[in-house]
Scaffold this active site. Sequence first.
Site, PDB file in Angstrom:
ATOM      1  N   SER A 137       6.247  -7.790 -19.897  1.00  0.00           N
ATOM      2  CA  SER A 137       5.511  -7.997 -18.644  1.00  0.00           C
ATOM      3  C   SER A 137       4.585  -9.203 -18.702  1.00  0.00           C
ATOM      4  O   SER A 137       4.025  -9.517 -19.763  1.00  0.00           O
ATOM      5  CB  SER A 137       4.660  -6.759 -18.326  1.00  0.00           C
ATOM      6  OG  SER A 137       5.465  -5.630 -18.124  1.00  0.00           O
TER       7      SER A 137
ATOM      8  N   GLY B 208       6.754   2.417  -5.877  1.00  0.00           N
ATOM      9  CA  GLY B 208       7.032   1.739  -7.133  1.00  0.00           C
ATOM     10  C   GLY B 208       6.658   2.573  -8.340  1.00  0.00           C
ATOM     11  O   GLY B 208       7.278   2.463  -9.401  1.00  0.00           O
TER      12      GLY B 208
ATOM     13  N   HIS C 234       1.519  -0.178 -14.762  1.00  0.00           N
ATOM     14  CA  HIS C 234       2.176   0.499 -15.886  1.00  0.00           C
ATOM     15  C   HIS C 234       1.275   1.549 -16.535  1.00  0.00           C
ATOM     16  O   HIS C 234       1.744   2.633 -16.890  1.00  0.00           O
ATOM     17  CB  HIS C 234       2.651  -0.531 -16.908  1.00  0.00           C
ATOM     18  CG  HIS C 234       3.805  -1.340 -16.417  1.00  0.00           C
ATOM     19  ND1 HIS C 234       5.030  -0.791 -16.130  1.00  0.00           N
ATOM     20  CD2 HIS C 234       3.911  -2.664 -16.127  1.00  0.00           C
ATOM     21  CE1 HIS C 234       5.848  -1.733 -15.698  1.00  0.00           C
ATOM     22  NE2 HIS C 234       5.193  -2.878 -15.687  1.00  0.00           N
TER      23      HIS C 234
ATOM     24  N   GLY D 175       0.794  -1.220   0.000  1.00  0.00           N
ATOM     25  CA  GLY D 175       0.000   0.000   0.000  1.00  0.00           C
ATOM     26  C   GLY D 175       0.829   1.274   0.000  1.00  0.00           C
ATOM     27  O   GLY D 175       0.283   2.355  -0.161  1.00  0.00           O
ATOM     28  N   VAL D 176       2.151   1.149   0.191  1.00  0.00           N
ATOM     29  CA  VAL D 176       3.020   2.316   0.176  1.00  0.00           C
ATOM     30  C   VAL D 176       3.511   2.513  -1.255  1.00  0.00           C
ATOM     31  O   VAL D 176       4.161   1.636  -1.821  1.00  0.00           O
ATOM     32  CB  VAL D 176       4.212   2.148   1.131  1.00  0.00           C
ATOM     33  CG1 VAL D 176       5.113   3.371   1.086  1.00  0.00           C
ATOM     34  CG2 VAL D 176       3.706   1.903   2.548  1.00  0.00           C
TER      35      VAL D 176
END
Length: 477
Positions: free
Chosen positions: A332, A307, A417, A303-304
């Site tokens: 991916s 990224g 993305h 949740g942080v």
Amino acid sequence: MDSLSEQKVSAPLSGHEPAGETLLSRFGRWWGRKGERDAAGKARPDARADAKAAVLPARVLRRQREQLRQCFDARLTDGAANTAAQSWRAEYEAAGDDARQAMLGVLAEVAASGSAEAGEDGKAGKSASGLSQALSNARIRFFKRLAALHGEQGGSVCGLHFLIGLRADMLRWHKRVPGLRPLDDDLEALFSNWFDVGLLELQPITWDSPASLLEKLIRYEAVHEIASWADLRNRLDSDRRCYAFFHPRMPREPLIFVEVAFVPEMAANVHALLDEAAPLEDLRRVKWAIFYSISNTQAGLRGVSFGNFLLKRVIEELQREFPKLKQFATLSPIPGFAEWLRKQDGETVARVLGDKRLARWRGDHGSQPADGAAWLAALPAGSEDAQVRDTALALAAHYLVRERQQALPADPVARFHLGNGACVERLNWAADLSRKGRAQSLGMMVNYLYVTEALDDNLARLGNGNPRISRAVGKLL
């Protein structure tokens, strides 16, 4: 690429090796919380998730309640409370899973009790909202106290890393231990400040990095398993790069890392990309930088949202090193595709494929499968049958572009993305024929294209429900 759907567990808590809402913030939270199974991270599986937590002996229970009340009620500068917190931490680190669950239960009980009603000034809240805030203040004070602690031994993890492991356990056992939600909410809020991207350090990882760090790279890699030291050396060779975010308090513990390959054209197959026998690329003529793996290493930081900034920072670093490098893309996975298709009824799949594709299928294969699960069985990964390939690619394109969860892309990697401003550029058949690739997405992978000057516009389009896709992907819809 990307462990956004399969996050690995952080290092153990103890040991001698230190272990106003915007669209962007919504993506960051979704990325973290979905994993969650995921990833780049599932927390450790818990086979007894619904079982009852263990119970501590009465004497131990009384002692721990007293320790925790002292920690919650005292000011941060109180030495006796800091000693009590250190003792509680040491006991938690030494405990097994059952005892840790019981200790979390006691922590949740004390955190919700009236003994912590007073705020830092010693005055209890008079209203319901005032009491709630006072309790939150006490919980935050407790976490700050633990964060400031160092291990009893010089090689033990710092207090911040201990808290990351503590939250990983909370997330792992939240169904078994009641009352953890307020603790988790406050700890997540603290982590969002303590791990703000402005405080993190982006560092390269090379073959010359400390062996302990390279071992963590092997352990934390959550997308394409590192099979050997030779495999790792290939991924860190001169035509590759690896970057990680570190926190200054945890200089030997990567929080998230990305692996990059330089190739002459946009990569379409991960097996070719990771081929140890392939010749090195001439960096004087490098054309494409391919991000083929992102691994989020700390389950307790779910949740942080840091990224979201990693690839943009890495692109800046690569452009400084290679000023002529202009092409950036990912290779991916599509981790949610097979699960999504399996749950669809026949009518839904037929509507997605359309009459023309269904007619072509019936012409080559007879009757069409009855439902999504049957379609999944009828589309073998890597098949050379053109109808199988085209049908699977059409279904995958629909899943990536049109399937939603609360207005965001259903696939966790697409959510990440596209939330960064990338474009769905190309779908690749037979791109990952590993057991994991076959199970997740029938061996298909996707390229997300990063055009630096178009990222903001693409993100705005996504917010309007119209993600940027290439013409080739559009033809599959």
